[in-house]
Structure formats: structure tokens, C-alpha cells
Write an enzyme that holds these catalytic residues in place. Structure first.
Site, PDB file in Angstrom:
ATOM      1  CD  GLU A  54      -5.305  -3.880  21.808  1.00 60.00           C
ATOM      2  OE1 GLU A  54      -4.950  -3.982  22.988  1.00 60.00           O
ATOM      3  OE2 GLU A  54      -6.479  -4.069  21.445  1.00 60.00           O
TER       4      GLU A  54
ATOM      5  NE  ARG B  33     -13.187  -5.562  27.754  1.00 60.18           N
ATOM      6  CZ  ARG B  33     -13.676  -4.482  28.375  1.00 60.18           C
ATOM      7  NH1 ARG B  33     -14.983  -4.299  28.450  1.00 60.18           N
ATOM      8  NH2 ARG B  33     -12.882  -3.598  28.913  1.00 60.18           N
TER       9      ARG B  33
ATOM     10  CD  GLU C 219     -13.898  -2.354  22.772  1.00 60.45           C
ATOM     11  OE1 GLU C 219     -13.392  -3.457  22.564  1.00 60.45           O
ATOM     12  OE2 GLU C 219     -13.669  -1.682  23.796  1.00 60.45           O
TER      13      GLU C 219
END
Length: 1334
Positions: A807, A885, A1266
């Protein structure tokens, strides 16, 4: 093919590839078959995954005609280790040679694709070739043969199940019918019309006809039969390869070149040359000398030539075991048991037994057996021979043997066992298959006839000293003693004294290794007791609850069930949505025709780049001397910070990194510069020759060191809701705890790769990159080059896996390659080797969680205070979003009224950690499951009861004040309980645990709730571009990249439904910055949602434009309407755009929507733990996942299983080890263990929740990438459940700490017992450990 002139004094190398004759006049001994295939022959189907024979991506089949047996031999090998020079008179078959999409697929290729066994496809050619080689030798294999064939192959995407399922169709036994026993699905499913259990139909497969295989080249056959043997010589730049044709010639050469390395399989020397920078000027290759490969029987046993391969040895020993009486084959069975778990089949097919002995590895699997059973070795030099026993004197020191320099090992005699002799072997490793031992042992005892009195005893261990060693003192003490309880006590005390290890010993795990020496002896003791009783000797009976401790490990063929919602009756066949459609590239991937970044053909004047990286974790750079490197063969130039034309500051969010290090390095692996040369090997050699002088500074490596030094990045995040103080006052009980969760290496099979091509004008550059983030790559390359972004085009066809690791960190390499290409104005390529990739790229953040939890007597949690510390590494990267997160998932699926979570990002001198599937969520939830387990244990209540009691219900709000609507947690929970038969299973586990002392079973059921959206709101946008051409074909592109998850396939399905045309008319070529600009990275599981909506928006525009022509000609075809629109001058191109509505959260006010919706699921797992070794078996897992209305059940189930297996690695087998100075010690598949084929649960059920439409995403679907990963924590907590039962036997109760991963070491130490008490751990602070918990 032939080069015109041959190097002076070098012979011609003659071999065949896919039926084509190759004459190589300049064979370099240091060239591998893989490099030759890819670079010289342009056969790029065979992939480079690790360069150490540990992943199987490079598997090819070799065939040779054996003159002495007059048989054809076919065998799979790792092309990355096979020296080109070893292939004289061999036929090579690669994946391209057995079939292609263009010509005709081979059934092996077709079945893996149609069974959905290829996701990213990078490992697929290797798996195809392993299976192909098996079928060439055995056209009707058993399932056990298939499993053995795959021991040397890894896959990171699929979770293995679909591969085995597809290949089960070749086998005779077939195992469970896999859902094809009844017409409408599996005989195990509750038949209801709305459920479907079949993801492919085996009846559609092309039949397999073994008579149609590629023939062995007739010319090679006649040449082999007629060849006169002669010495072969191949000379390279640095090495000469000599292949003697007779034993006398071999001994003569060894006399002249006493320092020459002897190579048969190259499975050890290949590693030394590649990773230890060894140079061997002379290599002797005696693989075909008759005396070295012959096998003969003597009165005392079987003599194997030293060049016999391990596969050949195993086959012959199996024959002996089948024909001889059992008492004569104890030694043979011991050797076979070790060979069963020895590396992978590709290694066993070439590695020689003599090489295994001469390598003298202290953790050799076979040497302890040879030593304990008194095998005899025949050594020779040109003056004669001698026979020596393999005893304690044979290995005088680390990796040394008792041979003189001119001597060679000719053969080994493996003896028959005697009637009263018993032999056992043990191998303990982090993973069962294809793994290096932690401790290996062989034990042999001989008794007086008819008695239990010990006459002879040999206990040999590997992994507890610098050499394979015998416990001579202990054995002496036990001679003449009777085999019983008293002998056992004395043996254990004596072994604990004799088998000491320095606390700083290489390999670490010192306490565990010492404990194993005792535990394994105890297993031997029990086994021998049983065998003595079977012979009628009077000895103590083994207690019934101890019997399972002596069992050998045996595998069961896995069975599985997949359940999903069938497409409703009456929906047209033309509508692809909701159908299990195969991945669009699967067939190309299975034939090797799919093009990955490094498969792009070489440009005319292309150069290769190799990185120069820091060897210190924290230091000032005093000087760099590249003069030696620049003078080396093939080197064009070096690149350092001064060569960056634009800005040297870089980074995905903050510019807190450098393209190339300037005056300071902050981690081992920090990129300082690069060498550019004509070939990869020249660039890599030169990079190692660059001299750097450092002034070292003290490094911060671990989270604990960072906390002590207060080394944190800002901001420190807090989420708080309710009244914490009041909550703790209300609680009946309060407990505190902590947990450490280790990091994880992405281990995408395709490492990072970039090819930069300067376009020669206006600073334009085109980059082919394996990245999830085309836009970020474009922006950072433009910044480094000092040009606007419109001069840089980034193109991505597909990635061989990514998982978050591509990423942002890909730009670390892309910027350097672009700077080099810009400096030289020539195309530059770099694909990192696995060890470089693991060193430089960073992985999942290690986390440390501390919690204080208040709860009522019922188990209801009323207050929670939790702090998270992540090891961010030497730059911010995405660490803030990862921590956010984690905080957004700190309560997992449980409603807690009063809660506070804080997150600290530790600034350390490790390579920057980054995104990895789950992105902090799994770490956050793992700590939650730890405290919920503690609460249950402290109250002595069933854990599933406490979990259910605290589960969220519809309408409750999260700590960040988001109301939960359309919540399916309870439905998933109830279905999982029912499908797994939880209550019956619980009763069976409890019964098993009462009946077994040394093996324990555990059971756990764990929920997950995963928020879907990028937490950075601006990223929740996507674009698409759709062209309709006049022939009616459609070219589609969007901002998402394909990394195996099937995004392109789903996008084609979406376009197909909206446009109302078949998928076959729609094509996606690639993702590029010049078609869809400003795209978000393909991440956060949201790519189907975002890009799907953008594709829909573009297609709707086109449908509107075509509407008038449809109305005008309702009976016409799609092509008619398109042509009519074109002649009417209508725009047949449209772009689409989508942004997720109503998002935006504020940490200051704890308000605003963080997530668009939640994906939830529940898993129930059962495991069995061997309390003496710490090994565990995954017996069963049942997963229920809510994916809304699945766009493609085959892809979604593939994602669920793949994520689950990746989670299983994270929580059980994968352990990154760092030295106290911040050096990564685990840099490849040899030392870092991702799950293998044998790790999948024996029974696996995956069910997609029915009737759960999601109105917030495309066509009522839900994200799936995920969310399922965390469900593997069910296996971790099942292990913890089993360990709890084991601790109960030692009188230990209540909550205890078990860190993740639950490695065999942690499990064994946690199962505290009489053996662990004999081996207390060394005092911390009194020694420097080999590795630290970061």
C-alpha cells in the site's frame, strides 16, 4: 540458442527444455536453472519466491534416463537452487511445456483454476508442476501422495483448501465427496433449496489421460544410452564446475583440490553462496558416479552410496520395512519417520544423504538417528579407504567433521536392528512440514534378552549444542538398570544437568530446548514400555491417560464444506452477480501466461539495480567508499542521496523519510544507496562491496524500551465514553492483565518489484510497479524527480499478493529505481530478493496491550480501561491510522458502558511497520478477547457464556458513538453454535481431557465485528472509465488494483449486470494513473464497494445514452445499438465516480460516523495440544461470515478461507525474531513459518450468512477482505483452553498470560509440569538474549 564461442577449456552443456534442445557453450556454475529459464530463454512462468528452496514457486520437473535401471525418472525440483551445470543430459519441463490457454490446457492446470485454487496466481505454476510431477510417476495417486507432493509448496492467498479440493479429483480415494455425493449438494448439508454447497462442477473438467503426456526427447534417450562417460568441466567468472565420471577421477580431483566443495543437490551450497556470500573456486559434482549412488545389502544392514537422494533412500527403506520382520527394521522406521518431515519433496528429490552428514548441521534431522544407531561411514582418498562409526567424536566442532581435507564420504551403512533393540526419533519444529528443527532427537535402547535390563543406551540430540551430541553421562548412569519409574526420574535429573545451554545460545528458546530433551525422553520411555509389554517382558503398565503421549503424529485428509445462498429461481442465466464465477485470470495464472511485473520482457538497454542498506539500527554515516564496487564487472554506476534531482524527503502521509539516507540511518535495512549494473548478479555482488563507516548511536528496539525512553510519535489518541470511575465502582470484581501480539511479515509470494522506463522528453517516465497504490507511487516518484505528476505514469497489471504490504512501502523501492533510471536515462529494473524484502519493508505492527476491566458476578463487563502500544518503527507511515483502527475495535463485539482506550505509537529503530490485512483491528480485538477470557476464567464460567452475555445487540452504540443497525452478530453466533455442534463438542473435549494427561483438547468460539471504510474520510472515493468500441466490446478500467482478491472479476460482473451484456464482452487490461486519476489505494476491504459503485455510475450513463436506440430497435442486439449510437455521433465513453456518503468522525468530540457499515462473523475452532512438545493440531473450524448478498460466492469464500489461514499464521506459527540490536533474524521461509498445506483444519466449514442484504454497498453486498482474518483467534483461544486443562493437572488455575503467537515454545512453557520445573529459565539481566520481543 547456442552462443558462438565457448569459454576456454569449458565443455558444452546439453539439455532439453520443453522438448527443445539447448546447447549452452558458456555455462556458468553460479547460474541457477531459474535465472536461465527466465532471463535467457524468456520462460517467465516459473517464478522466484524465495531463492532458498522454501516456497516451491519455482518448481519444475526434471526427467532423465537411468542407464543402470533402464528407467525414466521424473522428479520435481526447485529451479532456484538447481545449478544449470547439473542439467547435462536432462530434460526440463516447465509450466509452459504442459499446456497453455492458447493451445490446450493440461487437466492439472484447468482443475486448480476451476476449483478456485488460484487467487494472486504467483504460487500456482509451482503447485501445478508439483502435481504434474506426481501424476507422471503415479497417474492414480492417493490423497496422502498429493499432500506429500505439496510439502515444499507455499501459498499465501487461498488457505490451500480449494487447491486440495480441485486435485482430489485426480485421486483414487477422493476422501469426502466434497459436496458432490448428491445431485444438489453435499450429503452433510441440511438440504434446502436456497442453500448451495458446490463451487464448481467436477463433471465439467476435461478428462485426464496419462497416455497423452509430453514424451521424453528421443534424441536425448539415444544420446544417453550411447554416451561414453568423460570428465565434464564448466568454467565461470569465479567458479569451475568439475563433474568426474568415475570414483578414481573424483578422488584424484579431491586430492588436487582439497578445499573444493562437493555438490549433489546444491541445497546447502546454493544457500551459502547466495546468503552467506561464499565463493567456491572449485565445485566437484559426483552425482552420477556408480559407487556413490549404488545401494547394496550386507549381513549387518543396507549400504547407501553418499550421493543417494533422500527420496531414493526413503523408497528403498520402505521396501525393506514391507519385506523384513518388524524387529529388524526399527532403525529403518526411525530414518523414515525423520524423512517424512524432512524439507519438502523438491529438496528430498535432489539432496543427498552424504551431503546431510557432511554439512554437519547441529540441527540435522538425520544425523542423530545415524549417531544413536551406530551407522558406519566409509571414507576414501586416493591412497585407500577407512570405516569410521558415527559417534560423538565424528563432529569435533560447529559444522566440522572428522574427515581429512582430501577424503570423501563414499557410503553409509544403516544397520538392521536387533530383537531387543528399540529406536525412537523426534523432531520438534515451529511448523510440522518443511521446517527446520528446534530440537531433534534419536534414542536407541537394547535390553538383555527377555528382561527389562538396559544393556546399551544411546541418546542423541540435535539443537542443544554446536554439534549433534550424545548424552553419554546419562546413558552411562542407566546401564544395567531396570526400565521403570526410578530410571525415568534419574534420567530426567541427569539430562537436565548434562544438556545445558548457554542462555545467549544462537536460536534462542533456551528453556524450551532444555525442557524438550526431558519431554522427548519421557515419550521414548513410554514407547519402550509399551513395546516391552508387547514382547511379554514384565514391566510397569503405561497408565491409560498417558498412552496418547507416545502416539506418532498421523495426518488425516482434510474434509470441508462451503455453504452459500443460491441465486434465486427465475433470475436470468445472463446475470453473473451472485454466481461462483472463476477468477478471470485463473487459467492464465495456471499456465504461467499471466504477466507479473518482473515478467515484462527485458528492454534493449535495460539495467538492474541492487540496494545498499544499513547494517546498523541507529548511526551516523561517517563515510561511503564505493570505489571497489564501481570497478567491478558489469557495474554502470552507484546512486546516493546527492543524485536525487527533486526532493529527498518522502513518506506516504508525512514527509518524515528519505529516498536515500543522508548522513544518518535509523534502522537496519535503511536504504543508503544503490548499485546499477548490467545484470542482477553483478549489481548484487557490487552492492555487497560498498564500504560504509558508521558512528553508532544507541538504538530503541522494543516497545518496552520505547516506553522507558518515552519515545512516542504524536498524537496520543484517546476514545472515551461513559463514566469510567462510576463503572469500576459498580463492578463486583476488577482484574488487570496484559498481552503482547507479535508482528507479521506479509510474505506475498511476489516480492516488491519496479521497472522504470524514462521516455526521453519533458521528464516523462513510465513505471511498472507491483503496488496497491498507483497514485501514491506517482506522487512520490514525481516529488523525487522534481517533475509534476502529469509526467509520471504508473501501471499495474496484477500483483502476486500484497495484503497491505504494497500500500505504501512499495514507494521505498520505486523512488530509488526512478532516480537511477532518470540519472542514466535508461530503463532500470529491480525485484527484491525475499531476504531483502523482509529486511527493508516492515510488516504488521507488534502491539502490547494493558487492560483493567470491571465486571459483575454474572460476567457482564461494566468498565474497561485499555492502553495500546504499537511498535511503529523508524517513521510514521500509516501507524496513526493503524492505531486508530485498533482503538475503534478495542471492544470487539462486546457492549461496554464505560470505556476508555488510549493508543501510543512507539518510535523505534526498526524498519517502519505498515498496513497489513486487518490494519490494527486484529490487534485491538485480540486484547479484547484476552480480557473476556480472563473474566470467564476468574469466575470459572464457560467462556462462550460470558461472550454471549456481553455481545452487542441491535441499536446499541459503540465507544465512538456509532449506532449499530442491521446487526447480524447474534445470527452468526447462533448459526455457528449449531453448525459446529458446540455443546456436543464441548462435552467430548471435556471427556477427552479427563482421559488424557499429556494431550489436551481445547475449544473456543469467537465473534468479530469489523468496520468498513477508510478511517481517513477523504480516501472513500473511487473513479472508473468505460469505453464501448464499435464492435460492441467494452474496455473497463477503475482505480482499484488486482492482487488476487478478484476485484477485476467482480467489477466485470457489475458492469455485465448494469450493461446487460455477457462478461465475455468486457475486458479489464490494467490499472493506471493516466486512465483513472487520484485513486485511493486498494485497501481497507472497501475496493469492491467504492470501485463497484463507480463502475455502476459509468455504466448507467452509457445505458441512458443507448436507451433511444434500444427503444427504436427492441429486437436488435447490443452490437446493433452500439453501432447505431456511434453513427449518430453519441459519446460511447463514460467515466464514473462515487464517494461514500455521511462519513466523518472527530476525535475531539467523539462524534460523527466512522464506518459505513460493519461486517461480522463468528468462528468456532477445536485444537489438540501435545503438552510435552507444545505442538498443536487444528482439528476443526466452523466459520459463519456475513458478506451481505455475495457478488461472487467462490471469491468471497476464497477470501474468508485465505484471511482465516493468514490469521492462523499470525496467532500460531509466524514469529519475527529480532536481535537486541534491531537486526531481523528471520529473513525467509527457512526461519519464518507461514501456514502450510498441513496446517489447515482437518474439518473446515465455511458458511456465508443467508438473507442478509446490505443496503449500503453495491448490489447489497458486503466487504470481505479483512474481516475474517481475526476469526483465526478462535484457534488461539482454543489452544489457551487446552493449556488451561493442562495447567489444571499441575494444580494451576485462574487467568494466565499467553502472548501471541501461541508458538510451540509458548504453549510448552505455559503447560507447566514436572519437566519444566527441572529446567528453570535463566535470570533476566544476567545474559544477552539471542532475540527480543519487539
Amino acid at each position: 540458442m547456442a552462443d558462438t564461442e565457448t569459454r576456454c577449456g569449458s565443455d558444452e552443456l546439453l539439455f532439453w527444455v520443453n522438448g527443445k534442445k539447448i546447447v549452452e557453450r558458456n555455462a556458468d556454475p553460479e547460474t541457477t536453472l531459474l535465472t536461465y529459464l527466465r532471463r535467457k530463454l524468456g520462460l517467465t512462468g516459473t517464478k522466484l519466491g524465495c531463492a532458498e528452496g522454501g516456497c516451491g514457486a519455482c518448481t519444475v520437473m526434471l526427467s532423465r534416463y537411468q542407464t543402470h535401471t533402464q528407467q525414466l525418472l521424473h522428479y520435481a525440483v526447485n529451479a532456484c537452487l538447481a545449478p544449470l551445470c547439473s542439467l547435462h543430459m536432462v530434460a526440463v519441463t516447465t509450466v509452459e511445456g504442459i499446456g497453455s490457454v492458447a493451445r490446450k490446457l493440461h487437466p492439472v492446470q484447468e482443475r486448480i483454476a476451476r476449483a478456485h485454487g488460484s487467487q494472486c496466481g504467483f504460487c500456482t505454476p509451482g503447485i501445478v508442476m508439483s502435481m504434474y510431477a506426481l501424476l507422471r510417476n503415479n497417474p492414480t495417486p492417493k490423497m496422502a501422495d498429493v499432500e506429500e507432493a505439496f510439502q515444499g509448496n507455499l501459498c499465501r492467498c487461498t488457505g490451500y483448501r480449494p487447491i486440495l479440493e480441485g486435485y482430489k479429483t485426480f485421486t483414487v480415494d477422493g476422501g469426502c465427496c466434497g459436496g458432490r455425493g448428491r445431485d444438489n449438494g453435499c450429503c452433510m448439508a441440511n438440504g434446502s433449496g436456497a442453500e448451495s454447497t458446490s463451487l464448481f462442477n467436477a463433471a465439467d473438467f476435461a478428462p485426464f489421460d496419462p497416455t497423452q503426456e509430453v514424451i521424453f526427447p528421443p534424441e536425448l534417450m539415444s544420446l544417453t544410452k550411447g554416451q561414453r562417460s568423460a570428465l565434464l568441466c564448466f568454467r565461470g567468472d569465479r567458479t569451475t564446475w568439475l563433474q568426474p565420471d568415475s570414483l578414481d577421477e573424483f578422488l584424484r580431483l579431491k586430492w588436487i583440490h582439497p578445499d573444493a566443495r562437493v555438490v549433489v543437490g546444491n541445497t546447502e551450497v546454493g544457500i551459502e553462496v547466495k546468503f552467506k556470500n561464499m565463493v567456491y573456486p572449485v565445485i566437484l559434482a559426483p552425482a552420477f558416479i556408480p559407487e556413490l549412488i549404488e545401494v547394496r545389502h550386507t549381513e549387518d544392514g543396507v549400504v547407501f552410496g553418499a550421493a543417494c537422494t533422500l527420496s531414493h533412500m526413503a523408497a528403498l527403506l520402505r521396501q525393506e520395512v514391507e519385506t523384513l520382520p518388524p524387529h529388524r527394521t526399527e532403525v529403518f522406521l526411525a530414518v523414515l519417520e525423520q524423512l517424512r518431515w524432512f524439507a519438502g519433496l523438491q529438496i528430498r528429490n535432489v539432496a543427498a544423504v552424504g551431503g546431510n552428514i557432511m554439512t554437519a548441521s547441529p540441527i540435522s534431522d538425520l544425523n542423530p538417528v545415524f549417531m544413536a544407531t551406530g551407522c558406519k561411514l566409509t571414507l576414501m582418498d586416493k591412497d585407500g579407504s577407512r570405516v569410521v562409526p558415527m559417534d560423538a567424536a565424528f563432529f569435533p566442532g560447529y559444522r566440522k567433521t572428522g574427515l581429512r581435507p582430501q577424503e570423501v564420504l563414499v557410503s553409509i551403512e544403516v544397520p538392521f536392528s536387533r530383537r531387543t533393540q528399540f529406536v525412537s526419533v523426534f523432531k520438534q519444529s515451529p511448523r510440522r512440514e518443511d521446517d527446520i528443527s528446534i530440537v531433534t532427537a534419536a534414542m536407541s535402547v537394547t535390553f538383555g534378552p527377555g528382561t527389562a535390563v538396559v544393556e546399551e543406551l544411546r541418546l542423541s540430540y540435535g539443537g542443544v549444542a554446536a554439534v549433534t551430541t550424545l548424552a553419554t553421562a546419562t546413558a552411562r548412569k542407566l546401564l544395567g538398570r531396570c526400565w521403570g519409574e526410578e530410571l525415568l526420574q534419574d534420567a530426567c535429573s541427569s539430562l537436565a544437568e548434562e544438556m545445558t545451554l548457554d542462555p545467549s545460545a544462537p536460536g534462542g528458546m533456551v528453556t524450551y530446548r532444555r525442557t524438550l530433551t526431558l519431554s522427548l525422553f519421557y515419550k521414548f520411555y513410554l514407547t519402550v514400555l509399551q513395546k516391552l509389554r508387547a514382547q511379554g517382558v514384565t514391566v510397569d503398565a503405561v497408565r491409560p491417560d498417558c498412552l496418547s503421549a507416545a502416539d506418532l503424529f498421523h495426518t488425516e485428509t482434510p474434509s470441508s464444506l462451503q455453504v452459500y445462498q443460491a441465486v434465486p429461481e427465475g433470475r436470468g442465466q445472463g446475470d453473473a452477480i451472485g454466481r461462483p464465477m472463476m477468477h478471470l485470470s485463473a487459467l492464465k495464472q495456471a499456465t504461467g501466461e499471466a504477466v507479473y511485473c518482473d515478467d515484462v520482457p527485458l528492454y534493449e538497454n535495460e539495467l538492474y539495480l541492487s540496494l545498499i542498506t544499513s547494517s546498523k539500527a541507529h548511526a551516523h554515516i561517517l563515510s561511503i567508499d564505493a570505489s571497489v564496487a564501481e570497478a567491478m564487472l558489469g557495474v554502470v554506476c552507484c546512486v546516493f542521496a546527492a543524485d536525487v534531482p527533486g526532493s529527498n524527503a518522502t513518506g506516504p502521509v508525512q514527509y518524515d523519510e528519505t529516498v536515500l539516507a543522508d548522513r544518518q540511518v535509523t534502522c537496519v535495512g535503511h536504504i543508503i544507496g544503490a548499485v546499477v549494473a548490467d545484470t542482477q548478479i553483478h549489481a548484487q555482488r557490487a552492492a555487497k562491496a560498498v564500504q560504509i563507516q558508521y558512528e553508532e548511536l544507541p538504538p530503541v528496539v522494543t516497545i518496552q524500551e520505547a516506553i522507558a525512553a518515552q519515545s512516542f510519535y504524536q498524537p496520543i489518541r484517546t476514545i472515551q465514553k461513559g463514566d469510567l470511575e462510576a463503572g469500576f465502582k459498580q463492578a463486583d470484581h476488577i482484574l488487570e492483565g496484559e498481552m503482547h501480539i507479535g508482528g507479521q511479515e506479509h510474505f506475498y509470494l511476489e516480492t516488491n518489484v519496479t521497472l522504470a522506463v524514462p521516455r526521453g522528453e519533458d521528464g516523462e517516465m513510465e513505471l511498472f510497479v507491483s503496488t496497491q497504490s498507483t497514485t501514491k507511487t506517482q506522487a512520490l516518484v514525481a516529488k523525487a524527480l522534481g517533475v509534476p505528476a502529469n509526467r509520471v505514469v504508473v501501471r499495474v497489471k496484477r500483483m502476486g499478493g500484497a495484503f497491505g504490504g504494497k500500500e505504501t512501502r512499495t514507494t521505498v523501492l520505486s523512488t530509488v529505481v526512478a532516480v537511477a533510471a532518470n540519472k542514466l536515462k535508461r530503463p532500470v529494473r529491480c525485484m527484491l530478493d525475499r531476504d531483502e524484502d523482509m529486511l527493508v519493508m516492515g510488516g504488521r505492527h507488534p502491539f502490547y496491550g494493558k487492560y483493567k476491566v470491571g465486571y459483575l458476578g454474572s460476567g457482564k463487563v461494566v468498565a474497561l480501561d485499555v492502553s495500546y502500544y504499537s511498535n511503529a518503527g523508524n517513521s510514521m507511515d500509516l501507524s496513526l491510522s493503524v492505531m486508530e483502527r485498533a482503538l475503534f475495535h478495542m471492544e470487539n463485539s462486546y457492549s461496554v458502558a464505560n470505556v476508555r482506550g488510549r493508543g501510543f505509537m512507539c518510535r523505534t529503530n526498526l524498519p517502519s511497520n505498515t498496513a497489513f490485512r486487518g490494519f490494527g483491528g486484529p490487534q485491538g480485538m485480540m486484547v479484547a478477547e484476552s480480557w473476556i477470557t480472563d473474566v470467564a476464567q476468574s469466575l470459572d464460567r464457560p467462556a462462550e457464556e460470558v461472550r454471549r452475555l456481553n455481545l452487542y445487540v441491535e441499536g446499541e452504540s459503540t465507544p465512538y458513538n456509532q449506532i449499530l443497525d442491521q446487526l447480524t452478530l447474534d445470527r452468526c453466533w447462533d448459526e455457528c453454535l449449531a453448525r459446529s455442534g458446540y455443546q456436543q463438542r464441548r462435552a467430548a473435549v471435556d471427556l477427552y481431557n479427563r482421559q488424557n494427561r499429556w494431550t489436551k483438547r481445547g475449544l473456543a468460539i469467537v465473534p468479530t465485528k469489523f468496520g468498513i471504510s477508510f478511517t481517513a474520510a477523504f480516501l472513500n472515493q473511487a473513479g472508473a472509465l468505460v469505453h464501448v468500441y464499435t464492435d460492441g466490446s467494452v474496455l473497463l478500467t477503475h482505480g482499484g488494483t488486482e492482487m488476487g482478491q478478484g476485484l477485476h472479476t467482480k467489477m466485470v460482473q457489475v458492469a455485465s449486470r448494469v450493461l446487460g451484456i455477457p462478461c465475455s464482452k468486457i475486458h479489464i487490461s490494467e490499472t493506471s494513473t493516466n486512465t483513472v486519476p487520484n485513486s485511493s489505494p486498494t485497501a481497507a476491504s472497501a475496493s469492491s464497494d467504492l470501485n463497484g459503485a463507480a463502475v455502476q455510475s459509468a455504466c448507467v450513463v452509457l445505458v441512458k445514452r443507448l436507451e433511444p436506440y434500444k427503444t427504436e430497435n427492441p429486437k436488435g442486439s447490443w452490437e446493433d445499438w452500439v453501432r447505431a449510437a456511434y453513427f449518430d455521433r453519441v459519446n460511447l465513453s463514460a467515466n464514473g465516480f462515487y464517494k461514500t456518503p455521511d462519513l466523518g468522525y472527530d476525535f475531539e468530540t467523539n462524534s460523527g460516523r466512522v464506518f459505513n457499515y460493519f461486517s461480522s462473523g463468528v468462528a468456532c475452532s477445536e485444537v489438540e495440544v501435545d503438552c510435552l512438545t507444545g505442538s498443536h493440531k487444528n482439528l476443526s473450524s466452523t466459520i459463519v461470515m456475513d458478506v451481505g448478498h455475495s457478488l461472487n460466492p467462490a471469491l468471497d469464500i476464497g477470501q474468508v478461507e485465505g484471511a482465516f489461514m493468514q490469521g492462523l499464521g499470525l496467532f500460531t506459527t509466524e514469529e519475527l525474531r529480532y536481535s537486541p540490536l534491531g537486526v531481523l533474524l528471520t529473513r525467509g521461509p527457512g526461519s519464518y513459518k507461514i501456514p502450510a498445506f498441513g496446517d489447515i483444519p482437518t474439518h473446515l466449514t465455511v458458511s456465508l450468512l443467508r438473507d442478509a442484504p446490505n443496503d449500503k454497498a453495491i448490489f447489497a453486498s458486503k466487504a470481505v477482505g479483512e474481516p475474517p482474518l481475526f476469526l483465526a483467534s478462535a484457534n488461539f483461544y482454543a489452544i489457551k483452553d487446552a493449556v488451561t486443562a493442562a495447567r489444571g493437572e499441575s494444580g494451576l488455575g485462574g487467568p494466565f498470560r499467553l502472548d501471541s503467537p501461541a508458538s510451540c515454545e509458548r504453549i510448552r512453557i505455559a503447560c507447566s509440569d514436572k519437566f519444566t520445573r527441572l529446567c528453570p529459565p535463566p535470570e533476566p539481566g544476567t545474559f544477552t538474549p539471542w532475540s527480543v520481543q519487539v
